[in-house]
Design a protein around this motif. Structure first.
Motif, PDB file in Angstrom:
ATOM      1  N   ASP A  54       4.416  -3.500   7.381  1.00 42.84           N
ATOM      2  CA  ASP A  54       3.319  -3.507   8.336  1.00 42.84           C
ATOM      3  C   ASP A  54       2.623  -4.852   8.240  1.00 42.84           C
ATOM      4  N   GLY A  55       2.990  -5.770   9.138  1.00 46.59           N
ATOM      5  CA  GLY A  55       2.474  -7.140   9.063  1.00 46.59           C
ATOM      6  C   GLY A  55       3.046  -7.828   7.841  1.00 46.59           C
ATOM      7  N   ALA A  56       2.171  -8.199   6.882  1.00 45.60           N
ATOM      8  CA  ALA A  56       2.622  -8.820   5.627  1.00 45.60           C
ATOM      9  C   ALA A  56       2.474  -7.864   4.464  1.00 45.60           C
ATOM     10  N   THR A  57       2.369  -6.583   4.766  1.00 40.74           N
ATOM     11  CA  THR A  57       2.166  -5.569   3.726  1.00 40.74           C
ATOM     12  C   THR A  57       3.337  -4.586   3.748  1.00 40.74           C
ATOM     13  N   ALA A  58       3.864  -4.331   2.550  1.00 37.20           N
ATOM     14  CA  ALA A  58       4.939  -3.360   2.426  1.00 37.20           C
ATOM     15  C   ALA A  58       4.332  -1.981   2.198  1.00 37.20           C
ATOM     16  N   VAL A  59       4.766  -1.012   2.971  1.00 40.12           N
ATOM     17  CA  VAL A  59       4.341   0.369   2.804  1.00 40.12           C
ATOM     18  C   VAL A  59       5.401   1.041   1.939  1.00 40.12           C
ATOM     19  N   ARG A  95       0.862  -1.176   0.000  1.00 36.94           N
ATOM     20  CA  ARG A  95       0.000   0.000   0.000  1.00 36.94           C
ATOM     21  C   ARG A  95       0.899   1.226   0.000  1.00 36.94           C
ATOM     22  N   ALA A  96       0.345   2.314  -0.502  1.00 32.87           N
ATOM     23  CA  ALA A  96       1.108   3.559  -0.594  1.00 32.87           C
ATOM     24  C   ALA A  96       1.147   4.247   0.766  1.00 32.87           C
ATOM     25  N   LEU A  97       2.220   4.975   1.005  1.00 36.16           N
ATOM     26  CA  LEU A  97       2.385   5.687   2.262  1.00 36.16           C
ATOM     27  C   LEU A  97       1.361   6.816   2.394  1.00 36.16           C
TER      28      LEU A  97
END
Length: 140
Positions: free
Chosen positions: A133-138, A113-115
């Motif tokens: 963030d967890g399994a998501t790259a910011v 997801r985008a910052l």
């Protein structure tokens, strides 16, 4: 019994105390006792033996303790896990916006997801990983 044997017994005692208490200073005192044992093998002068014990032990404590303290406070130079992924570049596979997207990061496919809320990145563009963030790259 010769003095060198007593110094060896003292060194062994310091070694046992080191293992039981995990105080590195006791190990340095043990090395000082070993040095005094070596001197006792050469001379019977107890004053010289005690001086050697004191000088070697003090020198080790003064030199080794600051080095050990410094190494404990410094962070490791090698990052691993998610810390190693921060700051890396990634390739956008599916459109990335504030809620969803897919990127290729370090040879693996990640959700992203985008910052910023208004930011979006199209497939084929390069992004930088800000955090995991967890399994998501910011990314940004």
């Amino acid at each position: 019994m010769d003095f060198w044997v007593w110094w060896l017994i003292a060194a062994g005692g310091f070694g046992i105390a080191l293992v039981l208490t995990t105080m590195p200073e006791l190990g340095m005192l043990g090395v000082g006792a070993l040095a005094a044992s070596g001197v006792a093998g050469v001379t019977d002068n107890v004053v010289i033996q005690v001086i050697v014990f004191a000088v070697v032990s003090t020198a080790l404590i003064l030199v080794v303790r600051p080095i050990a303290r410094r190494s404990r406070t410094q962070s490791p130079e090698l990052s691993s896990g998610i810390d190693a992924l921060r700051g890396r570049s990634a390739l956008v596979l599916e459109r990335v916006d504030a809620t969803s997207g897919r990127i290729k990061l370090a040879g693996e496919e990640w959700s992203a997801r985008a910052l910023g809320d208004e930011d979006s990145y199209e497939p084929g563009s390069q992004v930088s990983v800000v955090e995991i963030d967890g399994a998501t790259a910011v990314v940004m």
